[in-house]
Design a protein around this motif. Structure first.
Motif, PDB file in Angstrom:
ATOM      1  N   GLU A  29       1.049  -1.305   0.202  1.00 23.62           N
ATOM      2  CA  GLU A  29      -0.197   0.196   0.248  1.00 23.62           C
ATOM      3  C   GLU A  29       1.125   1.314  -0.142  1.00 23.62           C
ATOM      4  OE1 GLU A  29      -2.962   0.519   2.820  1.00 23.62           O
ATOM      5  OE2 GLU A  29      -3.523  -1.519   2.463  1.00 23.62           O
ATOM      6  N   LEU A  30       2.074   1.383   0.678  1.00 29.81           N
ATOM      7  CA  LEU A  30       2.704   2.197   0.686  1.00 29.81           C
ATOM      8  C   LEU A  30       3.648   2.559   0.337  1.00 29.81           C
ATOM      9  CD1 LEU A  30       3.722   4.265   2.833  1.00 29.81           C
ATOM     10  CD2 LEU A  30       5.855   2.440   3.410  1.00 29.81           C
ATOM     11  N   ALA A  31       3.970   1.394  -0.875  1.00 28.90           N
ATOM     12  CA  ALA A  31       4.776   1.703  -2.468  1.00 28.90           C
ATOM     13  C   ALA A  31       3.775   2.006  -2.810  1.00 28.90           C
ATOM     14  CB  ALA A  31       5.056   0.154  -2.567  1.00 28.90           C
ATOM     15  N   ALA A  32       2.609   1.510  -3.378  1.00 25.53           N
ATOM     16  CA  ALA A  32       1.553   1.899  -3.943  1.00 25.53           C
ATOM     17  C   ALA A  32       1.098   3.555  -4.074  1.00 25.53           C
ATOM     18  CB  ALA A  32       0.209   1.364  -4.281  1.00 25.53           C
ATOM     19  N   LYS A  33       1.059   4.139  -2.737  1.00 26.03           N
ATOM     20  CA  LYS A  33       0.669   5.589  -2.666  1.00 26.03           C
ATOM     21  C   LYS A  33       2.656   6.261  -3.132  1.00 26.03           C
ATOM     22  CE  LYS A  33      -1.850   5.302   1.586  1.00 26.03           C
ATOM     23  NZ  LYS A  33      -1.496   5.218   3.469  1.00 26.03           N
ATOM     24  N   LEU A  34       3.106   5.801  -2.470  1.00 24.85           N
ATOM     25  CA  LEU A  34       4.777   6.714  -3.237  1.00 24.85           C
ATOM     26  C   LEU A  34       4.673   5.854  -4.664  1.00 24.85           C
ATOM     27  CD1 LEU A  34       7.079   5.163  -0.174  1.00 24.85           C
ATOM     28  CD2 LEU A  34       5.985   8.072  -1.353  1.00 24.85           C
ATOM     29  N   GLY A  35       3.868   5.749  -5.777  1.00 20.38           N
ATOM     30  CA  GLY A  35       3.746   5.691  -7.207  1.00 20.38           C
ATOM     31  C   GLY A  35       4.656   3.989  -7.611  1.00 20.38           C
ATOM     32  N   VAL A  36       4.927   3.001  -6.560  1.00 19.51           N
ATOM     33  CA  VAL A  36       5.263   1.885  -6.650  1.00 19.51           C
ATOM     34  C   VAL A  36       4.564   1.400  -7.067  1.00 19.51           C
ATOM     35  CG1 VAL A  36       8.025   0.524  -6.867  1.00 19.51           C
ATOM     36  CG2 VAL A  36       7.394   3.193  -5.756  1.00 19.51           C
ATOM     37  N   PHE A  39       7.787  -7.161  -7.142  1.00 14.63           N
ATOM     38  CA  PHE A  39       7.784  -8.259  -6.909  1.00 14.63           C
ATOM     39  C   PHE A  39       8.318  -8.962  -5.785  1.00 14.63           C
ATOM     40  CE2 PHE A  39      10.403 -12.426  -7.644  1.00 14.63           C
ATOM     41  CZ  PHE A  39       9.556 -13.136  -8.105  1.00 14.63           C
ATOM     42  N   TRP A  40       7.635  -9.664  -4.964  1.00 16.43           N
ATOM     43  CA  TRP A  40       7.944 -10.055  -4.239  1.00 16.43           C
ATOM     44  C   TRP A  40       7.197 -11.619  -3.323  1.00 16.43           C
ATOM     45  CZ3 TRP A  40      11.762 -10.946  -0.094  1.00 16.43           C
ATOM     46  CH2 TRP A  40      11.270 -11.098   0.958  1.00 16.43           C
ATOM     47  N   ASP A  41       8.326 -12.455  -3.771  1.00 17.14           N
ATOM     48  CA  ASP A  41       8.013 -13.807  -3.310  1.00 17.14           C
ATOM     49  C   ASP A  41       8.397 -14.832  -2.126  1.00 17.14           C
ATOM     50  OD1 ASP A  41       7.408 -16.494  -3.084  1.00 17.14           O
ATOM     51  OD2 ASP A  41       8.160 -16.954  -5.354  1.00 17.14           O
ATOM     52  N   TRP A  42       8.011 -14.686  -1.100  1.00 13.96           N
ATOM     53  CA  TRP A  42       8.513 -15.092   0.100  1.00 13.96           C
ATOM     54  C   TRP A  42       8.539 -16.899   0.746  1.00 13.96           C
ATOM     55  CZ3 TRP A  42       4.717 -12.014   3.425  1.00 13.96           C
ATOM     56  CH2 TRP A  42       2.866 -11.911   3.568  1.00 13.96           C
ATOM     57  N   ASP A  43       8.326 -17.244  -0.822  1.00 12.40           N
ATOM     58  CA  ASP A  43       8.796 -18.816  -1.016  1.00 12.40           C
ATOM     59  C   ASP A  43      10.231 -19.087  -1.225  1.00 12.40           C
ATOM     60  OD1 ASP A  43       6.428 -19.905   0.061  1.00 12.40           O
ATOM     61  OD2 ASP A  43       5.222 -19.268  -1.118  1.00 12.40           O
ATOM     62  N   LEU A  44      10.328 -17.627  -2.160  1.00 14.43           N
ATOM     63  CA  LEU A  44      11.927 -18.816  -2.369  1.00 14.43           C
ATOM     64  C   LEU A  44      12.721 -18.254  -1.740  1.00 14.43           C
ATOM     65  CD1 LEU A  44      11.851 -15.747  -5.770  1.00 14.43           C
ATOM     66  CD2 LEU A  44      11.944 -18.445  -5.999  1.00 14.43           C
TER      67      LEU A  44
END
Ligand SMILES: O=CC(=O)O
Length: 208
Positions: A15-22, A26-31
């Motif tokens: 959410e925060l990243a979206a607010k900052l325009g990002v 990509f984030w995969d916590w299984d990797l």
């Protein structure tokens, strides 16, 4: 503590990243999982406290597993969780994995350990495998003595001890799912025991 307190969840971070325009992060916590499937996690009392705060809202009781019976550690955990949720109930594993004798505690301190940490809020304290260890000890020591002294080992170590301590298994037949009355009856009726008419049997309870 602050470092953990300031952590964001995956959703909050997005959410925060979206607010900052990002977007499209990509984030995969299984990797980064280990080959065995474990997630990598840097544990600490502080980390457990922060989890305690989160889980206390939906759990009846909070338990941090510890590597030793370290009073400082369990005090830190209790005080940490209670600093935000004072009414929380805590659990503690009085683990047989700890070498209690090597802990430097006196016998008196061991005797007082449970009430001492109860005052910190550990209202459910348990030994995970007390029965397992107690069974193993008795079976091991009895079997060795039985090999040496035969029935005397059984009578002295087991049957007399059951009798003098009022242990219910003395008359183990009661434990087979029948009531006391059915149990007595089956033992007083010769035919029920397949002994044939006229055979006299002694009642099991009075034998003991
Ligand atoms: O559950 C096992 C232990 O307490 O060591």
């Amino acid at each position: 503590m602050f470092q953990y307190e300031n952590c964001l969840s995956n959703e909050q971070g997005r959410e925060l990243a979206a607010k900052l325009g990002v977007v499209d992060l990509f984030w995969d916590w299984d990797l980064p999982r280990t080959r065995e499937g474990f997630y990598r996690f840097q544990g600490s009392v502080t980390a457990a406290v922060v989890r305690g705060w989160a889980f206390a809202l939906i759990a009846d009781i909070i338990w941090m597993e510890t590597a030793s019976r370290d009073l400082k550690e369990c005090t830190q955990f209790a005080e940490g969780v209670k600093s935000k949720i004072p009414e929380v109930m805590l659990a503690y594993n009085l683990s047989p994995s700890f070498n209690w004798d090597a802990s430097g505690m006196t016998d008196q301190q061991m005797m007082e350990f449970i009430p001492r940490i109860a005052r910190l809020g550990y209202c459910w304290q348990f030994i995970t495998l007390a029965g397992f260890h107690a069974d193993a000890l008795v079976v091991d020591t009895f079997a060795k003595d039985y090999a040496r002294r035969g029935m005397l080992a059984y009578v002295e170590r087991i049957q007399r001890e059951e009798r003098s301590n009022g242990v219910d298994t003395l008359a183990h037949q009661k434990w087979s799912g029948v009531t006391e009355e059915q149990f007595k009856e089956s033992w007083t009726r010769p035919e029920a025991a397949g002994m044939g008419e006229g055979t006299s049997l002694v009642v099991a309870t009075s034998r003991m």
